[in-house]
Design a protein around this motif. Structure first.
Motif, PDB file in Angstrom:
ATOM      1  N   GLY A 172      57.609 -11.230  27.334  1.00 17.61           N
ATOM      2  CA  GLY A 172      58.161 -12.138  26.332  1.00 17.61           C
ATOM      3  C   GLY A 172      57.893 -13.584  26.649  1.00 17.61           C
ATOM      4  O   GLY A 172      57.322 -13.921  27.685  1.00 17.61           O
ATOM      5  N   ASP A 173      58.322 -14.440  25.742  1.00 17.40           N
ATOM      6  CA  ASP A 173      58.016 -15.864  25.792  1.00 17.40           C
ATOM      7  C   ASP A 173      58.369 -16.480  27.148  1.00 17.40           C
ATOM      8  O   ASP A 173      59.510 -16.388  27.600  1.00 17.40           O
ATOM      9  CB  ASP A 173      58.796 -16.569  24.674  1.00 17.40           C
ATOM     10  CG  ASP A 173      58.339 -18.004  24.500  1.00 17.40           C
ATOM     11  OD1 ASP A 173      57.148 -18.282  24.738  1.00 17.40           O
ATOM     12  OD2 ASP A 173      59.171 -18.839  24.128  1.00 17.40           O
ATOM     13  N   GLY A 174      57.381 -17.108  27.757  1.00 17.68           N
ATOM     14  CA  GLY A 174      57.603 -17.764  29.050  1.00 17.68           C
ATOM     15  C   GLY A 174      57.285 -16.864  30.223  1.00 17.68           C
ATOM     16  O   GLY A 174      57.248 -17.331  31.372  1.00 17.68           O
ATOM     17  N   PHE A 175      57.066 -15.586  29.956  1.00 18.58           N
ATOM     18  CA  PHE A 175      56.780 -14.618  31.021  1.00 18.58           C
ATOM     19  C   PHE A 175      55.547 -13.778  30.683  1.00 18.58           C
ATOM     20  O   PHE A 175      55.426 -12.652  31.127  1.00 18.58           O
ATOM     21  CB  PHE A 175      57.996 -13.723  31.278  1.00 18.58           C
ATOM     22  CG  PHE A 175      59.178 -14.484  31.811  1.00 18.58           C
ATOM     23  CD1 PHE A 175      59.333 -14.689  33.179  1.00 18.58           C
ATOM     24  CD2 PHE A 175      60.123 -15.041  30.948  1.00 18.58           C
ATOM     25  CE1 PHE A 175      60.413 -15.409  33.676  1.00 18.58           C
ATOM     26  CE2 PHE A 175      61.211 -15.764  31.448  1.00 18.58           C
ATOM     27  CZ  PHE A 175      61.356 -15.952  32.801  1.00 18.58           C
ATOM     28  N   ASN A 176      54.665 -14.340  29.875  1.00 14.19           N
ATOM     29  CA  ASN A 176      53.430 -13.647  29.511  1.00 14.19           C
ATOM     30  C   ASN A 176      52.324 -13.925  30.524  1.00 14.19           C
ATOM     31  O   ASN A 176      52.507 -14.707  31.459  1.00 14.19           O
ATOM     32  CB  ASN A 176      52.988 -14.076  28.112  1.00 14.19           C
ATOM     33  CG  ASN A 176      53.855 -13.424  27.052  1.00 14.19           C
ATOM     34  OD1 ASN A 176      54.217 -12.251  27.180  1.00 14.19           O
ATOM     35  ND2 ASN A 176      54.205 -14.180  26.024  1.00 14.19           N
TER      36      ASN A 176
ATOM     37  N   GLY B 288      58.112 -31.980  30.758  1.00 13.46           N
ATOM     38  CA  GLY B 288      57.998 -30.992  29.688  1.00 13.46           C
ATOM     39  C   GLY B 288      58.156 -29.565  30.191  1.00 13.46           C
ATOM     40  O   GLY B 288      58.831 -28.744  29.574  1.00 13.46           O
ATOM     41  N   LEU B 289      57.547 -29.289  31.328  1.00 13.63           N
ATOM     42  CA  LEU B 289      57.650 -27.933  31.868  1.00 13.63           C
ATOM     43  C   LEU B 289      59.037 -27.644  32.408  1.00 13.63           C
ATOM     44  O   LEU B 289      59.544 -26.523  32.264  1.00 13.63           O
ATOM     45  CB  LEU B 289      56.621 -27.727  32.980  1.00 13.63           C
ATOM     46  CG  LEU B 289      55.213 -27.390  32.529  1.00 13.63           C
ATOM     47  CD1 LEU B 289      54.321 -27.169  33.735  1.00 13.63           C
ATOM     48  CD2 LEU B 289      55.212 -26.138  31.652  1.00 13.63           C
TER      49      LEU B 289
ATOM     50  N   THR C 107      61.480 -26.093  30.197  1.00 11.51           N
ATOM     51  CA  THR C 107      61.358 -24.678  29.825  1.00 11.51           C
ATOM     52  C   THR C 107      62.032 -23.724  30.817  1.00 11.51           C
ATOM     53  O   THR C 107      61.941 -22.506  30.646  1.00 11.51           O
ATOM     54  CB  THR C 107      59.877 -24.248  29.650  1.00 11.51           C
ATOM     55  OG1 THR C 107      59.243 -24.192  30.932  1.00 11.51           O
ATOM     56  CG2 THR C 107      59.117 -25.190  28.726  1.00 11.51           C
ATOM     57  N   TYR C 108      62.678 -24.253  31.853  1.00  9.81           N
ATOM     58  CA  TYR C 108      63.422 -23.362  32.773  1.00  9.81           C
ATOM     59  C   TYR C 108      64.526 -22.662  32.008  1.00  9.81           C
ATOM     60  O   TYR C 108      65.188 -23.300  31.211  1.00  9.81           O
ATOM     61  CB  TYR C 108      64.046 -24.159  33.923  1.00  9.81           C
ATOM     62  CG  TYR C 108      63.134 -24.359  35.099  1.00  9.81           C
ATOM     63  CD1 TYR C 108      62.782 -23.288  35.921  1.00  9.81           C
ATOM     64  CD2 TYR C 108      62.625 -25.615  35.395  1.00  9.81           C
ATOM     65  CE1 TYR C 108      61.940 -23.484  37.013  1.00  9.81           C
ATOM     66  CE2 TYR C 108      61.780 -25.820  36.487  1.00  9.81           C
ATOM     67  CZ  TYR C 108      61.452 -24.732  37.289  1.00  9.81           C
ATOM     68  OH  TYR C 108      60.611 -24.928  38.361  1.00  9.81           O
ATOM     69  N   PRO C 109      64.787 -21.376  32.256  1.00 10.52           N
ATOM     70  CA  PRO C 109      64.066 -20.487  33.156  1.00 10.52           C
ATOM     71  C   PRO C 109      62.873 -19.834  32.479  1.00 10.52           C
ATOM     72  O   PRO C 109      62.992 -19.292  31.387  1.00 10.52           O
ATOM     73  CB  PRO C 109      65.115 -19.421  33.490  1.00 10.52           C
ATOM     74  CG  PRO C 109      65.979 -19.363  32.259  1.00 10.52           C
ATOM     75  CD  PRO C 109      65.947 -20.740  31.644  1.00 10.52           C
ATOM     76  N   SER C 110      61.723 -19.860  33.151  1.00  7.83           N
ATOM     77  CA  SER C 110      60.510 -19.181  32.685  1.00  7.83           C
ATOM     78  C   SER C 110      59.495 -19.208  33.817  1.00  7.83           C
ATOM     79  O   SER C 110      59.564 -20.073  34.695  1.00  7.83           O
ATOM     80  CB  SER C 110      59.932 -19.890  31.454  1.00  7.83           C
ATOM     81  OG  SER C 110      59.447 -21.178  31.799  1.00  7.83           O
ATOM     82  N   ALA C 111      58.561 -18.276  33.768  1.00  9.91           N
ATOM     83  CA  ALA C 111      57.457 -18.317  34.741  1.00  9.91           C
ATOM     84  C   ALA C 111      56.610 -19.560  34.489  1.00  9.91           C
ATOM     85  O   ALA C 111      56.087 -20.177  35.416  1.00  9.91           O
ATOM     86  CB  ALA C 111      56.607 -17.056  34.651  1.00  9.91           C
TER      87      ALA C 111
ATOM     88  N   ARG D 153      61.410 -24.044  24.225  1.00  7.16           N
ATOM     89  CA  ARG D 153      60.824 -22.700  24.280  1.00  7.16           C
ATOM     90  C   ARG D 153      59.419 -22.786  24.856  1.00  7.16           C
ATOM     91  O   ARG D 153      58.618 -23.644  24.419  1.00  7.16           O
ATOM     92  CB  ARG D 153      60.769 -22.090  22.872  1.00  7.16           C
ATOM     93  CG  ARG D 153      62.147 -21.768  22.325  1.00  7.16           C
ATOM     94  CD  ARG D 153      62.045 -21.017  21.018  1.00  7.16           C
ATOM     95  NE  ARG D 153      61.116 -21.680  20.095  1.00  7.16           N
ATOM     96  CZ  ARG D 153      60.789 -21.194  18.910  1.00  7.16           C
ATOM     97  NH1 ARG D 153      61.297 -20.040  18.497  1.00  7.16           N
ATOM     98  NH2 ARG D 153      59.959 -21.839  18.119  1.00  7.16           N
ATOM     99  N   PRO D 154      59.090 -21.925  25.823  1.00  2.99           N
ATOM    100  CA  PRO D 154      57.741 -21.968  26.412  1.00  2.99           C
ATOM    101  C   PRO D 154      56.635 -21.988  25.364  1.00  2.99           C
ATOM    102  O   PRO D 154      55.672 -22.744  25.480  1.00  2.99           O
ATOM    103  CB  PRO D 154      57.715 -20.707  27.283  1.00  2.99           C
ATOM    104  CG  PRO D 154      59.142 -20.574  27.736  1.00  2.99           C
ATOM    105  CD  PRO D 154      59.965 -20.973  26.537  1.00  2.99           C
ATOM    106  N   ARG D 155      56.784 -21.205  24.301  1.00  7.24           N
ATOM    107  CA  ARG D 155      55.709 -21.201  23.278  1.00  7.24           C
ATOM    108  C   ARG D 155      55.574 -22.586  22.640  1.00  7.24           C
ATOM    109  O   ARG D 155      54.480 -22.966  22.209  1.00  7.24           O
ATOM    110  CB  ARG D 155      55.979 -20.136  22.213  1.00  7.24           C
ATOM    111  CG  ARG D 155      57.077 -20.490  21.237  1.00  7.24           C
ATOM    112  CD  ARG D 155      57.300 -19.411  20.208  1.00  7.24           C
ATOM    113  NE  ARG D 155      57.915 -18.248  20.845  1.00  7.24           N
ATOM    114  CZ  ARG D 155      58.778 -17.430  20.235  1.00  7.24           C
ATOM    115  NH1 ARG D 155      59.095 -17.622  18.965  1.00  7.24           N
ATOM    116  NH2 ARG D 155      59.315 -16.428  20.876  1.00  7.24           N
TER     117      ARG D 155
END
Lengths: 404, 404
Positions: free
Chosen positions: A76-80, A193-194, A197-201, A395-397
């Motif tokens: 899913g989003d952020g972990f692709n 910016g990054l 987006t936490y939490p995400s890969a 959102r990571p996307r």
């Protein structure tokens, strides 16, 4: 588990430290207790994930595996795959440095200091003015890409009692040479910016990129010092705790979320350090008003999904062996914290994202907010931050879709 | 000295190339002649300094020695110990990459492509839209620190006929895999303040720092592509000429001073490249008006202390074997040029400093000047530049004394 070389005279050392550091500790907002004990690297939670069954789990093994360059995932989003690809590529230069001497048990930058890549030149530049030399080192550090630089005196209390040999996770001498009386502390700003987006890969690419930058910058700055004829040991997370040095070098103030808040970058900063015998003037610590703000703000503790962050006032108690013993401060439960990282298969810094000081202080409105936050009107600043929606996760996307 | 594998069918290759590239060459301002011959790495002047007595001198040996980390010198402003210290420290990360496989004859980044640090992952991300993938790669390249990024198709004419094995300076196959149909060209901006101090050892820190940045950025971007499941070979000065790729990727236009002028950074830019089979949309070349400006401007040729730069129109003649054969362009005399570097014990880029396009185009007045320079009013732009004093050398001591 003990390191007899130092252990035998801990009481004498404590007495000496109390006498020597009382005043400067107070100025830097550092408070120790009678049972203060230097940290051992084997107790850091990342190292424990390799030898301590209390920390090591299937999930923690999978966490480390996910940093392997051939890892792919779709969750899913952020972990692709793209998110892990960016994160893992961002670590490349740091990985390259840490792997060079891993075969000899030295995982440099994390569990051992970075070996000198260049010799100390025989001819020393003459130094008449320590303050000018400090200004020069700061200029050079910024030229190589450091966001901030402060300089303070060496303090043996923060040096680990032992490092670990990563071949078998046994203890080994830290081996920091004697006579390196100054510590140059470098700050490395993480991408705003990054971080949003936490939490995400994906967000982990902010961490990895800064480790890669940090490795290059600290090694280049240390090489500069050696080329002036002085010793310089480049260090990242290895060898010694860096937070007390950042505080004593006047870069910022310690916060509830376990980070150093600076007026330039808030908490969005990593640190590296150089131990050196170059004659340098030292910076003074600064009281900014962060502690007073954190006293009324629990945003990070409220947001932590595993309740790893403390409420209330700073305390000397530690939740477990992964915190230093005998320092009165806000202390996280590193086992809970890392347990969540393992579950995510990536680093978490929600506490960094939601911190009201996580702003871009190049913008005037944010500088005005900062003045308010560090003033007696801090409750108003907190209220304004609440209303602003600033802490909302990107959102990571949407990061990927953004123009930069 | 010949590389029979390719040599035997050069005429057939020339015929094929003429048919295939005529149109796109014209669009990119590239013109070849009937005797066009791909370049061999052994002919580059830095490589010749190791095997060719026409280039190798005591001074050239001393030039290379001055990059050793234990070098010290005192020769006046810009050539003091501090200046060499900063320059040599700035090269550290690049040196680290180039030295890794030097024992096997591969001086990576200069005389051989950079070996893959990470594997190509088995699972390929699905790519429906090549233009979107190109935008993504540009975003990632900029995230890792590239100043500019353009993408174009692979063109075998620019690949070296052979690389050199640095153990004995014999020729060896370049070894670029088949099927890498796109080339991602990354631009790396050099520091404006330091460039202003050319000629000096200090100025060389602008070069060294960008090589160190470049190595990290190109390796990280290539690692990202491999983590998406595609092949990616990271390359600096090795493997192929980069200038024609920069032109075809639309990054800028070729100038009299042998550099590519871009609207974003003028000539103050280095390039790296990635060969990849990732499906990517390609950029188109752009005619900016640089050639027309250079036709009336000889600032670089006038300033060159050894008259290494050409006057007049582009020509197919080459002054010596260190230039490519059969390309109609402004071509420097690399022997004279490098002879001056050797004398300085540092790289010279006076031609970069004095170029009227060497400006900070983040500033509005410079963007206005650029519009003028690329318009039929270019003589006015040149006159304005003459009057401005912009090209004046910054004294190295003044760089050191500056606040950043």
């Amino acid at each position: 588990m003990s390191w007899p070389e130092n252990e035998e005279n801990l009481e004498e050392r404590r007495t000496r430290w109390r006498a020597r550091h009382a005043e400067s500790d107070a100025a830097a907002g550092i408070e120790t207790t009678g049972n203060f004990t230097p940290f051992r690297q084997m107790d850091d939670v990342f190292t424990r994930a390799f030898w301590d069954e209390r920390v090591r789990t299937k999930e923690s093994d999978a966490f480390f595996d996910s940093y392997r360059a051939d890892f792919t995932a779709r969750r899913g989003d952020g972990f692709n795959q793209r998110d892990f690809a960016l994160r893992n590529a961002s670590w490349l230069i740091s990985d390259l440095i840490t792997d060079r001497h891993a075969g000899q048990g030295r995982r440099e930058g994390f569990q051992a200091a970075i070996s000198d890549d260049t010799p100390v030149v025989e001819e020393k530049v003459a130094i008449e003015d320590r303050a000018a030399m400090s200004a020069e080192i700061k200029k050079v550090a910024r030229f190589f890409g450091a966001s901030l630089c402060g300089i303070t005196g060496y303090d043996e209390r923060w040096t680990y009692e032992a490092r670990v040999d990563v071949r078998d996770f046994s203890e080994a001498p830290v081996g920091l040479p004697e006579g390196l009386e100054s510590v140059v502390v470098l700050g490395h700003e993480m991408d705003e910016g990054l971080v949003a987006t936490y939490p995400s890969a994906l967000a982990g690419a902010a961490t990895g990129r800064e480790y890669s930058h940090e490795a290059a910058i600290v090694m280049q700055t240390a090489a500069y010092i050696r080329a002036l004829g002085y010793r310089a040991v480049a260090s990242m997370n290895d060898t010694a705790l860096v937070i007390p040095y950042a505080l004593k070098a006047g870069l910022g103030e310690y916060a509830r979320n376990q980070l150093v808040i600076t007026p330039e970058t808030g908490p969005r900063l990593r640190f590296s350090k150089i131990f050196t015998d170059l004659p340098l003037a030292h910076d003074a610590p600064r009281k900014l008003g962060v502690a007073e703000f954190c006293a009324i703000c629990t945003r990070c503790a409220d947001a932590c999904p595993v309740n790893a962050l403390p409420y209330g006032a700073p305390k000397a108690d530690r939740p477990n062996r992964s915190a230093i013993q005998g320092v009165v401060k806000w202390t996280s439960d590193a086992e809970k914290c890392f347990g969540y990282w393992a579950k995510l298969a990536s680093d978490c810094a929600i506490c960094l994202r939601v911190c009201p000081f996580n702003r871009d202080f190049r913008r005037r409105t944010n500088r005005l907010w900062l003045r308010l936050a560090l003033s007696p009107l801090r409750r108003l600043a907190l209220w304004l931050d609440d209303r602003s929606g600033r802490a909302k996760r990107l959102r990571p996307r949407d990061w990927w879709a953004g123009s930069r």
